[in-house]
Design a protein around this motif. Structure first.
Motif, PDB file in Angstrom:
ATOM      1  N   ASN A   7     -12.096  -4.115  -5.121  1.00 18.14           N
ATOM      2  CA  ASN A   7     -11.463  -4.653  -6.267  1.00 18.14           C
ATOM      3  C   ASN A   7     -12.108  -4.921  -7.510  1.00 18.14           C
ATOM      4  O   ASN A   7     -12.567  -5.862  -7.823  1.00 18.14           O
ATOM      5  N   SER A  19     -10.713   7.268  -6.026  1.00 17.74           N
ATOM      6  CA  SER A  19     -10.301   6.219  -6.606  1.00 17.74           C
ATOM      7  C   SER A  19      -8.878   6.115  -6.225  1.00 17.74           C
ATOM      8  O   SER A  19      -8.037   6.791  -6.464  1.00 17.74           O
ATOM      9  N   THR A  20      -8.411   4.685  -6.075  1.00 20.89           N
ATOM     10  CA  THR A  20      -6.944   4.383  -5.482  1.00 20.89           C
ATOM     11  C   THR A  20      -6.486   3.144  -6.660  1.00 20.89           C
ATOM     12  O   THR A  20      -7.431   2.190  -6.524  1.00 20.89           O
ATOM     13  N   ASN A  21      -5.572   3.314  -7.185  1.00 18.92           N
ATOM     14  CA  ASN A  21      -4.565   2.288  -7.844  1.00 18.92           C
ATOM     15  C   ASN A  21      -3.459   2.052  -6.951  1.00 18.92           C
ATOM     16  O   ASN A  21      -2.445   2.936  -6.793  1.00 18.92           O
ATOM     17  N   SER A  52       1.522   4.083  -5.135  1.00 20.03           N
ATOM     18  CA  SER A  52      -0.102   4.077  -5.362  1.00 20.03           C
ATOM     19  C   SER A  52      -0.335   5.424  -5.672  1.00 20.03           C
ATOM     20  O   SER A  52       0.309   6.322  -5.446  1.00 20.03           O
ATOM     21  N   ARG A  53      -1.640   5.783  -6.224  1.00 24.71           N
ATOM     22  CA  ARG A  53      -2.269   6.829  -6.562  1.00 24.71           C
ATOM     23  C   ARG A  53      -3.681   6.947  -6.224  1.00 24.71           C
ATOM     24  O   ARG A  53      -4.424   5.957  -6.491  1.00 24.71           O
ATOM     25  N   THR A  54      -4.085   8.049  -5.626  1.00 25.73           N
ATOM     26  CA  THR A  54      -5.414   8.369  -4.876  1.00 25.73           C
ATOM     27  C   THR A  54      -5.913   9.575  -5.590  1.00 25.73           C
ATOM     28  O   THR A  54      -5.384  10.487  -5.229  1.00 25.73           O
ATOM     29  N   ASN A  73      -7.767  -2.544  -7.730  1.00 29.26           N
ATOM     30  CA  ASN A  73      -8.317  -1.104  -7.671  1.00 29.26           C
ATOM     31  C   ASN A  73      -9.398  -0.855  -6.735  1.00 29.26           C
ATOM     32  O   ASN A  73     -10.444  -1.592  -6.736  1.00 29.26           O
ATOM     33  N   SER A 110      -9.311  -5.830 -10.412  1.00 31.10           N
ATOM     34  CA  SER A 110      -8.100  -5.483 -10.729  1.00 31.10           C
ATOM     35  C   SER A 110      -7.300  -4.837  -9.569  1.00 31.10           C
ATOM     36  O   SER A 110      -6.030  -4.589  -9.544  1.00 31.10           O
ATOM     37  N   TYR A 165      -1.169   0.016  -7.301  1.00 29.71           N
ATOM     38  CA  TYR A 165       0.091  -0.173  -8.108  1.00 29.71           C
ATOM     39  C   TYR A 165      -0.188   0.465  -9.376  1.00 29.71           C
ATOM     40  O   TYR A 165      -0.128   0.171 -10.502  1.00 29.71           O
ATOM     41  N   PHE A 166       0.174   2.011  -9.170  1.00 22.67           N
ATOM     42  CA  PHE A 166       0.268   3.007 -10.097  1.00 22.67           C
ATOM     43  C   PHE A 166       1.369   2.662 -11.130  1.00 22.67           C
ATOM     44  O   PHE A 166       1.486   2.921 -12.356  1.00 22.67           O
TER      45      PHE A 166
END
Length: 745
Positions: A436, A461-463, A472-474, A442, A440, A465-466
């Motif tokens: 976190n 790195s993972t978002n 999601s985006r990793t 992330n 954020s 809520y891309f």
């Protein structure tokens, strides 16, 4: 003995007031409590009132008032002041805890000495020891005078031994065995772990709770006339042991004769009727009836009736030993959610929490959506505790506000791991991650593995809520070095840099589909004694190979907890497809986990995993893409990635087909009760890997049994296991003990 005298029978106008006998107390303190001043009219009644007021301070042992002409003299004898409180012979309690306890009765350093307080303090100490089971404890007090009217107070304690429950009996039971009934108790006779649980130490509060558990056990099994006739607690003459005898009357067993639904069920009577857990002919259970009522209240909540009233009314026929009941329902008014308030998130932004909500403002109250919202926030893993409450809106009867309170926890993790085996297997790994970052939501992580066989450095790195829709985006960047899992070692080395990106698309609340692409390169450095398959691959395709794998995956997670699951199911399928470059292959894996709760405290878990890989365009499966099994995560009891085909030098080659099956019986660590932060398990692991041209035979499967402990400790998650192989073949490399530990920061 204190005395108080007032030598004045006449009234007069006070010309002067003097104080005699003070050693530590300021004269101003005495004047504060006098009900007269210079110039006032003195009377004997005022003198008596002054003496009472000064005694009430507790500072003085003797007080008297003398008059000479128009002058008043207040004669004081101060009480001694306690200079120090000490304890001798105390082992069960720390001196700090005892000092704190005595301060609650008014006894402590710099306090006036009072024999009555000393006696109260002795009784308080005895109560502290009685609560711990020290029924033979003796407390005596020594008071030592010091200069300047001070004293030292020393409490001399003879603790004696703890009185243990030597006998715990239930008399009058016929329907259930005594051992079954005693299993419902928290108290017990001495056992192998009672030194830790203290369950063999008598406590009246614990006994009362156990009697309620016994009463509920009978009534939930139809014995409505059950009663406890008497409870006898006997202390042995030497106060070292206690015997408890409980006399019960079971009565008759009652069955359900029928039931009726009364009131307003929103025209959904059949749906509500299906929630009733008691049917005609069933054994009556108060718990089952209460659970039915609770389910109905929750059902009304799904339709927006947050304050529905559902009341059961049993009718007992003691002649036929039957029970009928009616359930009266009044849904009330449909409720709407006005505002959703969030508190306690000192680090995590409101947006990160609100995007997990499935209950919306200005929509009708939906209990299922509210529970789902709470569970989704909890599953973020950012908070120690998540509580959801409702607040009525003043002036309205159909609106509520939702109030979510969270308690932040450290979301950074420093992970350290070590593994031991019987064949030169000591390995270390470390990772640093922040789930976190900057509040954020992330994730950023860096992992480092320094084992002899497998070295890697990876940045991820993972978002989650891309996009606003929850895609999601990793991103992953890594550099790995792989050596053989064999005692000969160093006959080959694989160096692998790579990068990939993956997107996760939510399809339902529990389903997510993943798509990704990446680039990978493999450099194979061979030395004398390298596996023949590696030599053959290098001769045909060269020392360096690269590919552009495309990936697609699916995940379904309906577990009740991602950290300590005890119920639900988890499934994950993934396929990598590399049609370009010199690495051309397809590789697919599928994992299935199921958790079955057996009781409130125990469950059975199953984990299964299958894998398949194949080379494309007539090329063999690249040696870098073989599947492996053995070690932590697959088959405990065997060295990491050691199962499957081996070459003549003993090198583990991996394979193209993999099958793993693990069974676990999970239960609380003995003595910890319902605490889920530490759990124990017994397990049976099995699995194997077959080469691309080998037939799959279940007879090849290896297996191991063992015990494991998982503890969410104050320093972070800790797991360890001890495994013993029960199905082996000559040449298998075993691994007995493994553990991992993480430290939060």
């Amino acid at each position: 003995m204190a005395c108080a005298q007032a030598y004045a029978a006449d009234t007069f106008v006070i010309k002067d007031i003097r104080v005699d006998g003070l050693q530590r107390t300021e004269p101003g303190t005495v004047f504060t409590y006098l009900p007269f001043r210079v110039g006032d009219q003195y009377t004997p009644e005022l003198g008596a009132a002054a003496i009472r007021a000064l005694f009430a301070t507790g500072l003085f042992k003797n007080v008297s008032i003398r008059t000479t002409g128009n002058v008043i003299t207040v004669v004081i004898e101060e009480r001694p002041v306690i200079a120090n409180v000490d304890f001798v012979g105390t082992k069960e309690f720390s001196k700090k805890d005892l000092v704190t306890s005595l301060k609650q009765v008014g006894l402590g350093d710099a306090q006036p000495y009072n024999q009555a307080l000393i006696e109260r303090a002795e009784q308080e100490l005895k109560q502290q020891y009685l609560a711990k089971g020290y029924y033979a404890a003796q407390v005596t007090t020594t008071v030592t005078p010091l200069e300047r009217n001070r004293v030292d107070v020393t409490f001399n304690v003879q603790e004696g031994g703890i009185a243990k429950i030597r006998a715990l009996r239930i008399v009058g039971n016929h329907a259930f065995s005594e051992s079954t009934l005693l299993d419902q108790f928290s108290l017990s006779t001495p056992g192998w772990l009672t030194w830790y649980t203290k369950a063999d130490q008598y406590s009246r509060a614990k006994l009362n709770a156990d009697l309620e558990s016994l009463r509920s056990y009978y009534q939930d099994r139809g014995y409505l006339d059950f009663r406890i006739d008497s409870t006898q607690v006997a202390l042995s003459p030497d106060k070292s042991s206690i015997s408890i005898t409980i006399n019960v009357h079971e009565g008759a067993k009652y069955v359900v004769s029928g039931y009726e639904l009364e009131g307003n069920y929103l025209g959904l009577d059949n749906e509500f009727r299906a929630l009733v857990k008691l049917k005609p002919g069933d054994t009556y259970s108060a718990k089952a009836l209460n659970d039915s009522v609770k389910a109905m209240v929750e059902k009304f909540g799904v339709y927006g009736y947050a304050f529905a009233r559902v009341q059961p009314a049993p009718q007992i026929d003691r002649k036929t030993h039957e029970v009928s009941f009616s359930i009266q329902a009044d849904p009330g008014r449909r409720i709407y959610v006005r505002h959703i308030d969030i508190g306690g998130n000192t680090r995590t932004s409101d947006k990160v929490i609100r995007r997990e909500f499935r209950q919306f403002e200005d929509a009708w109250y939906d209990a299922d959506r509210i529970k789902l919202s709470r569970d989704r926030v909890d599953r973020l893993g950012f908070f120690q505790n998540v509580q959801m409450g409702t607040q009525e809106v003043p002036g309205t009867s159909d609106e509520v506000d939702l109030d979510m309170q969270v308690k932040e926890k450290p979301t950074g993790l420093l992970g350290l791991g070590v593994g031991f085996s019987s064949a030169n297997s000591v390995s270390f790994n470390a990772s640093v991650s922040q789930d976190n970052i900057f509040g954020s939501g992330n994730n950023v992580s860096l992992s480092l593995d320094t084992s002899h066989y497998y070295r890697t450095i990876a940045l991820s790195s993972t978002n989650p809520y891309f996009t606003q829709d929850g895609i999601s985006r990793t991103l992953n960047v890594y550099y790995r070095t792989i050596r053989p899992y064999t005692s000969q070692g160093n006959n080959y080395k694989i160096v692998t840099p790579g990068v990939n990106v993956q997107f996760g698309v939510p399809f339902t609340e529990i389903d997510r589909v993943f798509f990704g692409a990446g680039f990978e390169e493999y450099s194979l450095n061979l030395a004398p004694g390298a596996p023949a398959s590696y030599i053959s691959y290098v001769n045909e395709f060269g020392e360096t190979a690269h590919g552009f794998p495309l990936s697609v995956g699916w995940q379904r997670d309906s577990r009740n907890s991602a950290l300590v699951p005890t119920d639900g199911r988890y499934q994950r399928a993934n396929m990598d497809y590399s049609p370009f470059g010199s690495l051309r292959y397809v590789r697919a894996t599928y994992q299935y986990q199921q958790f079955f709760p057996l009781s409130r405290f125990t469950d059975v878990a199953f984990n299964g995993e299958v894998g398949w890989a194949h080379g494309l365009n007539g090329r063999p499966l690249p040696v870098f893409k073989y599947l492996y099994a053995g070690g932590i995560g697959t088959v405990r009891g065997f060295q990491q990635s050691s199962l499957g085909p081996h070459d003549a030098q003993g090198n583990a080659l991996g394979g193209a087909k993999m099958l793993v099956g693990d069974f676990e019986y999970q239960f609380p660590f003995p003595g910890t009760g319902v605490d889920k932060s530490i759990r124990m398990s017994t397990f049976l692991d099995s699995g194997y890997v077959w080469g691309e041209n080998e037939p799959l035979h279940l007879a090849d499967m290896r297996a191991a049994v063992g015990i494991g402990v998982a503890w969410i400790s104050p320093i972070g998650p800790l797991k360890f296991s001890i495994a013993h192989p029960i199905r082996t073949r000559p040449g298998d490399q075993t691994q007995t003990f493994q553990f991992t530990v993480g430290t939060a920061f």
